[in-house]
Design a protein around this motif. Structure first.
Motif, PDB file in Angstrom:
ATOM      1  N   GLU A  52       5.897 -15.647  -3.930  1.00 28.75           N
ATOM      2  CA  GLU A  52       5.362 -14.386  -3.408  1.00 28.75           C
ATOM      3  C   GLU A  52       6.412 -13.650  -2.579  1.00 28.75           C
ATOM      4  OE1 GLU A  52       2.412 -11.395  -2.651  1.00 28.75           O
ATOM      5  OE2 GLU A  52       2.794 -12.846  -4.240  1.00 28.75           O
ATOM      6  N   ILE A  53       7.097 -14.350  -1.698  1.00 29.77           N
ATOM      7  CA  ILE A  53       8.097 -13.691  -0.846  1.00 29.77           C
ATOM      8  C   ILE A  53       9.287 -13.218  -1.684  1.00 29.77           C
ATOM      9  CG2 ILE A  53       9.540 -15.616  -0.069  1.00 29.77           C
ATOM     10  CD1 ILE A  53       8.142 -13.181   2.410  1.00 29.77           C
ATOM     11  N   ALA A  54       9.658 -13.978  -2.706  1.00 34.73           N
ATOM     12  CA  ALA A  54      10.765 -13.576  -3.582  1.00 34.73           C
ATOM     13  C   ALA A  54      10.395 -12.311  -4.350  1.00 34.73           C
ATOM     14  CB  ALA A  54      11.114 -14.705  -4.532  1.00 34.73           C
ATOM     15  N   ARG A  55       9.165 -12.239  -4.813  1.00 33.38           N
ATOM     16  CA  ARG A  55       8.697 -11.052  -5.539  1.00 33.38           C
ATOM     17  C   ARG A  55       8.714  -9.832  -4.620  1.00 33.38           C
ATOM     18  NH1 ARG A  55       4.021  -8.212  -6.218  1.00 33.38           N
ATOM     19  NH2 ARG A  55       2.868  -9.495  -4.743  1.00 33.38           N
ATOM     20  N   LEU A  56       8.230  -9.994  -3.399  1.00 31.22           N
ATOM     21  CA  LEU A  56       8.184  -8.880  -2.454  1.00 31.22           C
ATOM     22  C   LEU A  56       9.570  -8.483  -1.955  1.00 31.22           C
ATOM     23  CD1 LEU A  56       5.080  -9.972  -0.353  1.00 31.22           C
ATOM     24  CD2 LEU A  56       5.179  -8.150  -2.069  1.00 31.22           C
ATOM     25  N   ALA A  57      10.478  -9.439  -1.853  1.00 31.34           N
ATOM     26  CA  ALA A  57      11.828  -9.164  -1.346  1.00 31.34           C
ATOM     27  C   ALA A  57      12.608  -8.225  -2.256  1.00 31.34           C
ATOM     28  CB  ALA A  57      12.595 -10.473  -1.152  1.00 31.34           C
ATOM     29  N   GLU A  58      12.202  -8.133  -3.498  1.00 34.52           N
ATOM     30  CA  GLU A  58      12.914  -7.288  -4.457  1.00 34.52           C
ATOM     31  C   GLU A  58      12.661  -5.799  -4.266  1.00 34.52           C
ATOM     32  OE1 GLU A  58      11.952  -8.619  -8.388  1.00 34.52           O
ATOM     33  OE2 GLU A  58      12.797 -10.609  -8.047  1.00 34.52           O
ATOM     34  N   ASN A  59      11.587  -5.442  -3.539  1.00 35.72           N
ATOM     35  CA  ASN A  59      11.213  -4.038  -3.468  1.00 35.72           C
ATOM     36  C   ASN A  59      10.679  -3.707  -2.074  1.00 35.72           C
ATOM     37  OD1 ASN A  59       9.495  -1.657  -3.655  1.00 35.72           O
ATOM     38  ND2 ASN A  59       9.755  -1.806  -5.871  1.00 35.72           N
ATOM     39  N   GLU A  60      11.329  -2.792  -1.389  1.00 39.27           N
ATOM     40  CA  GLU A  60      10.937  -2.401  -0.028  1.00 39.27           C
ATOM     41  C   GLU A  60       9.530  -1.812   0.014  1.00 39.27           C
ATOM     42  OE1 GLU A  60      11.390  -2.171   4.033  1.00 39.27           O
ATOM     43  OE2 GLU A  60      12.920  -2.953   2.688  1.00 39.27           O
ATOM     44  N   GLN A  61       9.159  -1.047  -0.997  1.00 44.11           N
ATOM     45  CA  GLN A  61       7.817  -0.454  -1.025  1.00 44.11           C
ATOM     46  C   GLN A  61       6.744  -1.536  -1.161  1.00 44.11           C
ATOM     47  OE1 GLN A  61       8.431   2.356  -4.231  1.00 44.11           O
ATOM     48  NE2 GLN A  61       8.331   4.053  -2.766  1.00 44.11           N
ATOM     49  N   LEU A  62       7.001  -2.543  -1.992  1.00 41.48           N
ATOM     50  CA  LEU A  62       6.055  -3.655  -2.104  1.00 41.48           C
ATOM     51  C   LEU A  62       5.908  -4.379  -0.774  1.00 41.48           C
ATOM     52  CD1 LEU A  62       6.847  -5.368  -5.539  1.00 41.48           C
ATOM     53  CD2 LEU A  62       4.800  -4.075  -4.903  1.00 41.48           C
ATOM     54  N   GLN A  63       7.019  -4.559  -0.063  1.00 45.45           N
ATOM     55  CA  GLN A  63       6.967  -5.209   1.248  1.00 45.45           C
ATOM     56  C   GLN A  63       6.064  -4.431   2.201  1.00 45.45           C
ATOM     57  OE1 GLN A  63      10.782  -6.173   3.037  1.00 45.45           O
ATOM     58  NE2 GLN A  63      11.672  -6.408   0.997  1.00 45.45           N
ATOM     59  N   GLU A  64       6.236  -3.125   2.233  1.00 50.28           N
ATOM     60  CA  GLU A  64       5.434  -2.290   3.136  1.00 50.28           C
ATOM     61  C   GLU A  64       3.956  -2.322   2.763  1.00 50.28           C
ATOM     62  OE1 GLU A  64       6.589  -1.114   5.960  1.00 50.28           O
ATOM     63  OE2 GLU A  64       8.503  -1.998   5.392  1.00 50.28           O
ATOM     64  N   MET A  65       3.651  -2.275   1.472  1.00 54.02           N
ATOM     65  CA  MET A  65       2.256  -2.329   1.037  1.00 54.02           C
ATOM     66  C   MET A  65       1.643  -3.693   1.367  1.00 54.02           C
ATOM     67  SD  MET A  65       2.602  -0.188  -2.561  1.00 54.02           S
ATOM     68  CE  MET A  65       1.561  -1.304  -3.403  1.00 54.02           C
ATOM     69  N   ALA A  66       2.392  -4.768   1.124  1.00 53.34           N
ATOM     70  CA  ALA A  66       1.892  -6.109   1.414  1.00 53.34           C
ATOM     71  C   ALA A  66       1.695  -6.289   2.912  1.00 53.34           C
ATOM     72  CB  ALA A  66       2.865  -7.158   0.867  1.00 53.34           C
ATOM     73  N   ARG A  67       2.613  -5.754   3.699  1.00 46.64           N
ATOM     74  CA  ARG A  67       2.479  -5.853   5.156  1.00 46.64           C
ATOM     75  C   ARG A  67       1.228  -5.118   5.636  1.00 46.64           C
ATOM     76  NH1 ARG A  67       5.150  -7.192   9.820  1.00 46.64           N
ATOM     77  NH2 ARG A  67       4.400  -6.018  11.606  1.00 46.64           N
ATOM     78  N   ALA A  68       0.995  -3.925   5.115  1.00 48.93           N
ATOM     79  CA  ALA A  68      -0.197  -3.161   5.500  1.00 48.93           C
ATOM     80  C   ALA A  68      -1.459  -3.956   5.159  1.00 48.93           C
ATOM     81  CB  ALA A  68      -0.203  -1.808   4.803  1.00 48.93           C
ATOM     82  N   LEU A  69      -1.459  -4.621   4.029  1.00 48.59           N
ATOM     83  CA  LEU A  69      -2.601  -5.431   3.629  1.00 48.59           C
ATOM     84  C   LEU A  69      -2.831  -6.596   4.591  1.00 48.59           C
ATOM     85  CD1 LEU A  69      -4.819  -6.195   1.586  1.00 48.59           C
ATOM     86  CD2 LEU A  69      -3.069  -7.495   0.348  1.00 48.59           C
ATOM     87  N   VAL A  70      -1.769  -7.332   4.919  1.00 49.21           N
ATOM     88  CA  VAL A  70      -1.956  -8.505   5.786  1.00 49.21           C
ATOM     89  C   VAL A  70      -2.173  -8.117   7.243  1.00 49.21           C
ATOM     90  CG1 VAL A  70      -0.761 -10.112   4.262  1.00 49.21           C
ATOM     91  CG2 VAL A  70       0.507  -8.998   6.080  1.00 49.21           C
ATOM     92  N   GLU A  71      -1.763  -6.915   7.643  1.00 45.09           N
ATOM     93  CA  GLU A  71      -2.108  -6.444   8.986  1.00 45.09           C
ATOM     94  C   GLU A  71      -3.606  -6.222   9.093  1.00 45.09           C
ATOM     95  OE1 GLU A  71       0.380  -3.019   9.579  1.00 45.09           O
ATOM     96  OE2 GLU A  71       1.934  -4.204  10.568  1.00 45.09           O
ATOM     97  N   PHE A  72      -4.198  -5.797   8.001  1.00 47.16           N
ATOM     98  CA  PHE A  72      -5.641  -5.586   7.963  1.00 47.16           C
ATOM     99  C   PHE A  72      -6.373  -6.926   7.843  1.00 47.16           C
ATOM    100  CE2 PHE A  72      -9.493  -4.756   5.376  1.00 47.16           C
ATOM    101  CZ  PHE A  72     -10.194  -4.013   6.298  1.00 47.16           C
ATOM    102  N   LYS A  73      -5.913  -7.775   6.916  1.00 44.74           N
ATOM    103  CA  LYS A  73      -6.531  -9.088   6.715  1.00 44.74           C
ATOM    104  C   LYS A  73      -5.521 -10.016   6.037  1.00 44.74           C
ATOM    105  CE  LYS A  73     -10.355 -11.533   4.792  1.00 44.74           C
ATOM    106  NZ  LYS A  73     -11.312 -11.696   3.781  1.00 44.74           N
TER     107      LYS A  73
END
Length: 123
Positions: A52-73
């Motif tokens: 999961e972290i390797a997939r997200l590390a490839e794209n800054e936009q994915l990181q930001e979207m994933a972060r917004a999701l985990v900030e919520f839950k």
């Protein structure tokens, strides 16, 4: 015949001593390795799955979207580590690190590493 057996015994004994010396030397080399300690910033986005972290590390936009999701839950794979933490870095990949935190293997993005120090291994 007796002389041949004595020579064979000497060769085996010599081999045994060389093998023991090599094992001793390699164990000393391992214990002399240093551990890399890193400080993570507060509110680091952390995952428990390397895929999961390797997939997200490839794209800054994915990181930001994933972060917004985990900030919520928090999700099955990722969560926010609320406090700054000092952890033992186990491996560094492009864009993320693998680390040990309270006996758990976790992963976070390199951008959350704020300091790095070396410490002698106590093992």
């Amino acid at each position: 015949m007796q002389l041949a057996l004595e020579r064979l015994g000497f060769i085996v004994l010599k081999y045994h001593h060389l093998l023991y010396g090599a094992l001793l030397f390699s164990s000393l080399a391992v214990s002399a390795q240093q551990t890399t300690l890193v400080s993570l910033s507060a509110n680091s986005h952390v995952c428990n799955a390397e895929s999961e972290i390797a997939r997200l590390a490839e794209n800054e936009q994915l990181q930001e979207m994933a972060r917004a999701l985990v900030e919520f839950k928090a999700t099955k794979y990722c969560f926010i580590l609320p406090d700054a933490a000092n952890v033992t870095m186990l491996d560094q990949q492009t864009g993320y690190i693998k680390f040990d935190y309270k006996s758990q293997i976790l992963f976070t993005f390199s951008k959350y590493v704020i300091a790095t120090t070396m410490a002698a291994n106590t093992n």
